[in-house]
Write an enzyme that holds these catalytic residues in place. Structure first.
Site, short mmCIF file in Angstrom:
data_model
loop_
_atom_site.label_atom_id
_atom_site.label_comp_id
_atom_site.label_asym_id
_atom_site.label_seq_id
_atom_site.Cartn_x
_atom_site.Cartn_y
_atom_site.Cartn_z
N ASN A 9 0.70 -1.12 0.01
CA ASN A 9 -0.65 -0.03 0.44
C ASN A 9 1.13 1.32 0.00
O ASN A 9 1.55 1.45 1.28
CB ASN A 9 -0.47 -0.12 1.23
CG ASN A 9 -1.55 0.80 1.45
OD1 ASN A 9 -1.68 2.35 0.01
ND2 ASN A 9 -2.47 1.00 2.48
N LYS A 11 0.44 4.67 -0.80
CA LYS A 11 -0.79 5.28 0.53
C LYS A 11 -0.50 6.30 -0.45
O LYS A 11 -0.41 6.39 -1.66
CB LYS A 11 0.20 5.90 1.79
CG LYS A 11 0.16 4.01 2.37
CD LYS A 11 -0.17 4.37 4.59
CE LYS A 11 -0.17 2.87 4.85
NZ LYS A 11 0.07 3.08 6.14
N HIS A 94 -9.40 1.46 4.30
CA HIS A 94 -7.97 1.29 5.72
C HIS A 94 -7.76 2.39 6.07
O HIS A 94 -9.19 3.36 6.33
CB HIS A 94 -7.14 2.21 4.25
CG HIS A 94 -6.01 1.72 4.90
ND1 HIS A 94 -5.15 2.58 5.76
CD2 HIS A 94 -4.74 1.26 5.53
CE1 HIS A 94 -3.63 2.67 6.40
NE2 HIS A 94 -3.78 1.51 6.04
N GLU A 96 -6.72 4.57 7.60
CA GLU A 96 -6.95 6.32 7.74
C GLU A 96 -7.40 6.88 6.94
O GLU A 96 -7.77 7.44 7.15
CB GLU A 96 -4.65 6.33 6.82
CG GLU A 96 -3.72 5.72 7.38
CD GLU A 96 -2.93 5.11 6.40
OE1 GLU A 96 -3.01 5.02 5.38
OE2 GLU A 96 -1.72 5.05 7.46
N GLU A 166 -5.20 -4.88 10.18
CA GLU A 166 -4.74 -4.19 10.37
C GLU A 166 -4.68 -3.06 11.56
O GLU A 166 -5.70 -2.41 12.16
CB GLU A 166 -4.73 -2.53 9.67
CG GLU A 166 -3.97 -3.70 8.01
CD GLU A 166 -3.43 -2.99 7.02
OE1 GLU A 166 -2.53 -2.56 6.66
OE2 GLU A 166 -3.88 -1.19 6.87
N GLY A 172 2.68 2.23 10.46
CA GLY A 172 3.49 3.08 10.46
C GLY A 172 4.42 3.67 11.79
O GLY A 172 4.51 4.60 11.90
N SER A 212 3.15 -2.31 10.26
CA SER A 212 4.89 -2.37 10.27
C SER A 212 5.26 -4.02 10.17
O SER A 212 6.75 -3.80 10.87
CB SER A 212 5.12 -1.90 12.16
OG SER A 212 4.85 -0.24 12.29
N GLY A 233 2.60 -1.18 4.03
CA GLY A 233 3.01 0.54 3.98
C GLY A 233 4.97 0.90 3.23
O GLY A 233 4.88 0.15 2.36
N GLY A 234 5.81 1.23 4.88
CA GLY A 234 6.61 1.55 4.48
C GLY A 234 7.34 1.13 3.88
O GLY A 234 8.50 1.13 3.02
P1 13P Z 1 2.87 -0.12 7.81
O1 13P Z 1 3.83 -0.89 6.91
O2 13P Z 1 3.50 1.86 6.98
O3 13P Z 1 2.47 0.03 9.50
O4 13P Z 1 1.12 0.52 6.72
C1 13P Z 1 0.66 -0.57 7.23
C2 13P Z 1 -0.75 -0.33 6.30
O5 13P Z 1 -1.26 0.45 7.08
C3 13P Z 1 -0.60 -0.64 4.99
O6 13P Z 1 -1.50 -0.39 4.62
#
Ligand code: 13P
Length: 250
Positions: A9, A11, A94, A96, A166, A172, A212, A233-234
Protein backbone atom coordinates in the site's frame (compact mmCIF):
# COMPACT_ATOMS: atom_id res chain seq x y z
CA UNK A 1 -4.50 -24.36 1.06
CA UNK A 2 -4.71 -20.59 0.85
CA UNK A 3 -2.25 -18.90 -1.50
CA UNK A 4 -0.50 -16.09 0.37
CA UNK A 5 -0.94 -12.55 -0.92
CA UNK A 6 1.52 -9.75 -0.34
CA UNK A 7 0.24 -6.30 -1.22
CA UNK A 8 2.06 -2.99 -1.03
CA UNK A 9 0.00 0.00 0.00
CA UNK A 10 1.97 2.95 -1.27
CA UNK A 11 -0.49 5.36 0.37
CA UNK A 12 0.15 8.95 -0.85
CA UNK A 13 3.68 8.24 -2.05
CA UNK A 14 5.39 8.01 -5.43
CA UNK A 15 4.93 10.35 -8.35
CA UNK A 16 4.72 8.75 -11.77
CA UNK A 17 8.48 9.07 -12.24
CA UNK A 18 9.06 7.41 -8.85
CA UNK A 19 6.50 4.74 -9.66
CA UNK A 20 8.41 3.88 -12.81
CA UNK A 21 11.65 3.62 -10.88
CA UNK A 22 10.20 1.41 -8.13
CA UNK A 23 8.31 -1.01 -10.38
CA UNK A 24 11.23 -1.31 -12.76
CA UNK A 25 13.45 -2.28 -9.83
CA UNK A 26 10.86 -4.52 -8.22
CA UNK A 27 9.67 -6.64 -11.15
CA UNK A 28 12.83 -8.74 -11.64
CA UNK A 29 13.21 -9.22 -7.88
CA UNK A 30 9.77 -10.79 -7.39
CA UNK A 31 9.43 -12.68 -10.66
CA UNK A 32 9.75 -16.10 -9.00
CA UNK A 33 7.30 -15.38 -6.18
CA UNK A 34 5.02 -18.21 -5.14
CA UNK A 35 2.51 -15.81 -3.55
CA UNK A 36 0.26 -13.25 -5.23
CA UNK A 37 2.00 -9.87 -5.49
CA UNK A 38 0.05 -6.61 -5.64
CA UNK A 39 0.98 -2.94 -5.58
CA UNK A 40 -1.79 -0.53 -4.54
CA UNK A 41 -0.70 2.77 -5.95
CA UNK A 42 -2.07 6.33 -6.04
CA UNK A 43 -4.76 6.87 -8.69
CA UNK A 44 -2.42 8.88 -10.89
CA UNK A 45 0.04 5.96 -11.02
CA UNK A 46 -2.43 3.21 -11.90
CA UNK A 47 -2.23 3.38 -15.70
CA UNK A 48 1.54 3.59 -15.68
CA UNK A 49 1.86 0.80 -13.12
CA UNK A 50 -0.44 -1.37 -15.24
CA UNK A 51 1.71 -0.70 -18.28
CA UNK A 52 4.95 -1.43 -16.42
CA UNK A 53 3.63 -4.66 -14.87
CA UNK A 54 2.30 -6.09 -18.13
CA UNK A 55 3.90 -9.53 -18.61
CA UNK A 56 4.98 -9.67 -14.96
CA UNK A 57 3.44 -11.44 -11.95
CA UNK A 58 2.64 -8.11 -10.26
CA UNK A 59 -1.00 -6.99 -10.13
CA UNK A 60 -2.04 -3.39 -9.64
CA UNK A 61 -4.55 -2.09 -7.13
CA UNK A 62 -6.13 1.21 -6.10
CA UNK A 63 -6.62 2.57 -2.60
CA UNK A 64 -10.28 3.57 -2.73
CA UNK A 65 -13.40 3.30 -4.92
CA UNK A 66 -16.61 5.31 -5.09
CA UNK A 67 -19.87 3.51 -4.29
CA UNK A 68 -21.69 5.12 -7.21
CA UNK A 69 -21.18 4.38 -10.91
CA UNK A 70 -20.72 8.04 -11.86
CA UNK A 71 -22.05 11.50 -11.13
CA UNK A 72 -21.64 14.43 -8.77
CA UNK A 73 -19.09 12.98 -6.34
CA UNK A 74 -16.20 15.44 -6.37
CA UNK A 75 -12.89 13.85 -5.52
CA UNK A 76 -14.10 10.26 -5.87
CA UNK A 77 -13.12 7.69 -8.51
CA UNK A 78 -15.39 5.14 -10.12
CA UNK A 79 -15.01 1.42 -10.68
CA UNK A 80 -15.07 1.92 -14.45
CA UNK A 81 -12.24 4.46 -14.20
CA UNK A 82 -10.15 2.13 -12.06
CA UNK A 83 -10.71 -0.82 -14.37
CA UNK A 84 -9.97 1.18 -17.49
CA UNK A 85 -6.73 2.41 -15.93
CA UNK A 86 -5.72 -1.19 -15.21
CA UNK A 87 -6.55 -1.80 -11.55
CA UNK A 88 -7.41 -5.35 -10.55
CA UNK A 89 -7.54 -4.91 -6.75
CA UNK A 90 -8.81 -2.12 -4.51
CA UNK A 91 -8.16 -1.39 -0.85
CA UNK A 92 -11.37 -0.53 1.01
CA UNK A 93 -11.84 0.86 4.50
CA UNK A 94 -8.22 1.51 5.38
CA UNK A 95 -7.94 2.93 8.91
CA UNK A 96 -6.50 6.16 7.52
CA UNK A 97 -9.70 6.61 5.50
CA UNK A 98 -11.76 5.80 8.59
CA UNK A 99 -9.72 8.16 10.83
CA UNK A 100 -9.13 11.15 8.57
CA UNK A 101 -11.83 10.99 5.90
CA UNK A 102 -14.94 9.93 7.75
CA UNK A 103 -15.19 6.41 6.36
CA UNK A 104 -17.75 4.36 8.30
CA UNK A 105 -18.78 0.72 8.29
CA UNK A 106 -21.74 1.78 6.17
CA UNK A 107 -19.64 3.56 3.52
CA UNK A 108 -17.16 0.68 3.57
CA UNK A 109 -20.04 -1.69 2.86
CA UNK A 110 -21.22 0.44 -0.05
CA UNK A 111 -17.74 0.62 -1.56
CA UNK A 112 -17.22 -3.12 -1.08
CA UNK A 113 -20.53 -3.85 -2.79
CA UNK A 114 -19.57 -1.63 -5.70
CA UNK A 115 -16.13 -3.23 -6.11
CA UNK A 116 -17.64 -6.72 -6.16
CA UNK A 117 -20.38 -5.71 -8.59
CA UNK A 118 -17.67 -4.56 -10.99
CA UNK A 119 -15.30 -7.48 -10.61
CA UNK A 120 -12.58 -5.62 -8.72
CA UNK A 121 -10.85 -7.68 -6.02
CA UNK A 122 -11.32 -5.97 -2.68
CA UNK A 123 -8.78 -5.84 0.14
CA UNK A 124 -10.99 -4.96 3.11
CA UNK A 125 -9.17 -3.41 6.08
CA UNK A 126 -10.27 -3.83 9.67
CA UNK A 127 -8.50 -3.26 12.97
CA UNK A 128 -8.70 -1.71 16.40
CA UNK A 129 -7.16 1.48 17.82
CA UNK A 130 -4.71 1.37 20.71
CA UNK A 131 -7.27 2.40 23.34
CA UNK A 132 -9.60 -0.30 22.07
CA UNK A 133 -6.94 -2.99 22.38
CA UNK A 134 -6.03 -1.76 25.85
CA UNK A 135 -9.70 -1.70 26.80
CA UNK A 136 -10.15 -5.33 25.73
CA UNK A 137 -12.33 -4.32 22.80
CA UNK A 138 -10.27 -5.77 19.94
CA UNK A 139 -12.68 -8.59 19.11
CA UNK A 140 -15.76 -6.42 19.49
CA UNK A 141 -14.34 -3.79 17.13
CA UNK A 142 -13.19 -6.31 14.53
CA UNK A 143 -16.51 -8.12 14.67
CA UNK A 144 -18.47 -4.89 14.16
CA UNK A 145 -16.27 -3.86 11.23
CA UNK A 146 -16.47 -7.27 9.52
CA UNK A 147 -20.22 -7.67 10.03
CA UNK A 148 -20.82 -4.10 8.86
CA UNK A 149 -18.63 -4.43 5.78
CA UNK A 150 -20.30 -7.66 4.61
CA UNK A 151 -23.89 -6.51 5.16
CA UNK A 152 -26.11 -7.94 2.36
CA UNK A 153 -23.12 -9.37 0.50
CA UNK A 154 -23.65 -12.90 -0.81
CA UNK A 155 -21.37 -15.81 0.03
CA UNK A 156 -20.28 -16.11 -3.61
CA UNK A 157 -19.15 -12.47 -3.50
CA UNK A 158 -17.69 -12.69 -0.01
CA UNK A 159 -15.28 -15.41 -1.04
CA UNK A 160 -13.62 -13.00 -3.48
CA UNK A 161 -12.63 -10.64 -0.67
CA UNK A 162 -9.21 -10.48 0.97
CA UNK A 163 -9.31 -9.11 4.52
CA UNK A 164 -6.38 -7.19 5.97
CA UNK A 165 -6.21 -7.10 9.75
CA UNK A 166 -4.39 -3.90 10.56
CA UNK A 167 -4.23 -2.89 14.22
CA UNK A 168 -4.16 0.89 13.99
CA UNK A 169 -1.50 1.18 16.72
CA UNK A 170 0.89 -0.88 14.62
CA UNK A 171 0.59 1.20 11.44
CA UNK A 172 3.60 3.31 10.65
CA UNK A 173 4.74 3.12 14.27
CA UNK A 174 7.41 0.45 13.98
CA UNK A 175 5.41 -1.35 16.66
CA UNK A 176 4.25 -4.68 15.23
CA UNK A 177 1.66 -6.92 16.78
CA UNK A 178 3.40 -10.02 18.10
CA UNK A 179 3.10 -13.06 15.89
CA UNK A 180 0.71 -14.55 18.43
CA UNK A 181 -1.45 -11.40 18.75
CA UNK A 182 -1.78 -11.14 14.99
CA UNK A 183 -2.54 -14.83 14.61
CA UNK A 184 -5.10 -14.81 17.40
CA UNK A 185 -7.04 -11.82 16.07
CA UNK A 186 -6.93 -13.10 12.50
CA UNK A 187 -8.25 -16.44 13.75
CA UNK A 188 -11.03 -14.53 15.48
CA UNK A 189 -11.86 -12.63 12.27
CA UNK A 190 -12.01 -15.96 10.43
CA UNK A 191 -14.47 -17.22 13.05
CA UNK A 192 -16.70 -14.20 12.37
CA UNK A 193 -16.57 -14.94 8.63
CA UNK A 194 -17.54 -18.52 9.48
CA UNK A 195 -20.55 -17.30 11.48
CA UNK A 196 -21.61 -15.20 8.49
CA UNK A 197 -20.87 -17.56 5.61
CA UNK A 198 -19.94 -20.99 6.94
CA UNK A 199 -16.73 -22.97 7.15
CA UNK A 200 -16.01 -23.27 3.43
CA UNK A 201 -15.89 -19.51 2.82
CA UNK A 202 -14.03 -18.89 6.10
CA UNK A 203 -11.41 -21.55 5.43
CA UNK A 204 -10.81 -20.25 1.92
CA UNK A 205 -10.65 -16.58 2.80
CA UNK A 206 -7.24 -14.99 2.73
CA UNK A 207 -6.61 -12.75 5.73
CA UNK A 208 -3.48 -10.62 5.76
CA UNK A 209 -1.69 -8.91 8.59
CA UNK A 210 -0.73 -5.24 8.20
CA UNK A 211 1.13 -2.85 10.48
CA UNK A 212 4.90 -2.29 10.39
CA UNK A 213 5.46 -5.58 8.60
CA UNK A 214 8.99 -5.59 7.28
CA UNK A 215 11.86 -7.69 5.97
CA UNK A 216 12.86 -8.64 9.52
CA UNK A 217 9.55 -9.65 11.06
CA UNK A 218 7.85 -11.17 8.02
CA UNK A 219 9.10 -14.73 8.58
CA UNK A 220 7.68 -14.98 12.09
CA UNK A 221 4.33 -13.57 11.03
CA UNK A 222 4.07 -15.75 7.93
CA UNK A 223 4.85 -18.86 9.98
CA UNK A 224 1.54 -18.42 11.82
CA UNK A 225 -1.29 -20.71 10.79
CA UNK A 226 -3.94 -18.00 10.27
CA UNK A 227 -1.85 -15.34 8.52
CA UNK A 228 -2.11 -15.48 4.73
CA UNK A 229 0.08 -12.58 3.77
CA UNK A 230 0.59 -8.92 4.42
CA UNK A 231 -0.53 -5.43 3.54
CA UNK A 232 2.65 -3.41 3.67
CA UNK A 233 3.01 0.35 3.88
CA UNK A 234 6.46 1.81 4.49
CA UNK A 235 8.44 -1.29 3.52
CA UNK A 236 6.63 -1.50 0.17
CA UNK A 237 8.27 1.73 -0.96
CA UNK A 238 11.67 0.10 -1.35
CA UNK A 239 12.19 -2.64 -3.93
CA UNK A 240 14.70 -4.55 -1.80
CA UNK A 241 12.58 -4.63 1.35
CA UNK A 242 9.35 -5.44 -0.46
CA UNK A 243 10.94 -8.25 -2.46
CA UNK A 244 12.31 -9.84 0.73
CA UNK A 245 8.80 -9.79 2.18
CA UNK A 246 7.42 -11.33 -1.02
CA UNK A 247 10.13 -14.00 -0.91
CA UNK A 248 9.20 -14.91 2.66
CA UNK A 249 5.55 -15.53 1.79
CA UNK A 250 5.61 -19.11 0.61
P1 13P B 1 3.09 0.33 7.60
O1 13P B 1 3.58 -0.95 7.00
O2 13P B 1 3.81 1.54 7.12
O3 13P B 1 2.96 0.24 9.09
O4 13P B 1 1.59 0.52 7.04
C1 13P B 1 0.71 -0.53 7.14
C2 13P B 1 -0.51 -0.18 6.39
O5 13P B 1 -1.26 0.69 6.77
C3 13P B 1 -0.76 -0.89 5.13
O6 13P B 1 -2.03 -0.61 4.65
Amino acid sequence: MRKPIIAGNWKMNKTAAECRELITALAPKVKDATCDVVVCVPFTDIALAAELTKNTNIAVGAQNIAWADSGAFTGEISAAMLIEAGAEYVIIGHSERRQYFGETDESVNKRLTQALKNGLKPILCVGEMLAEREGGLTEKVCRTQVVGAFDKISASDAEKVVIAYEPVWAIGTGKTATDEQANETIGFIRSVVKELYGAKVADGMRIQYGGSMNAKNVAGLMAQSEIDGGLIGGASLKADDFSIIVGAAK
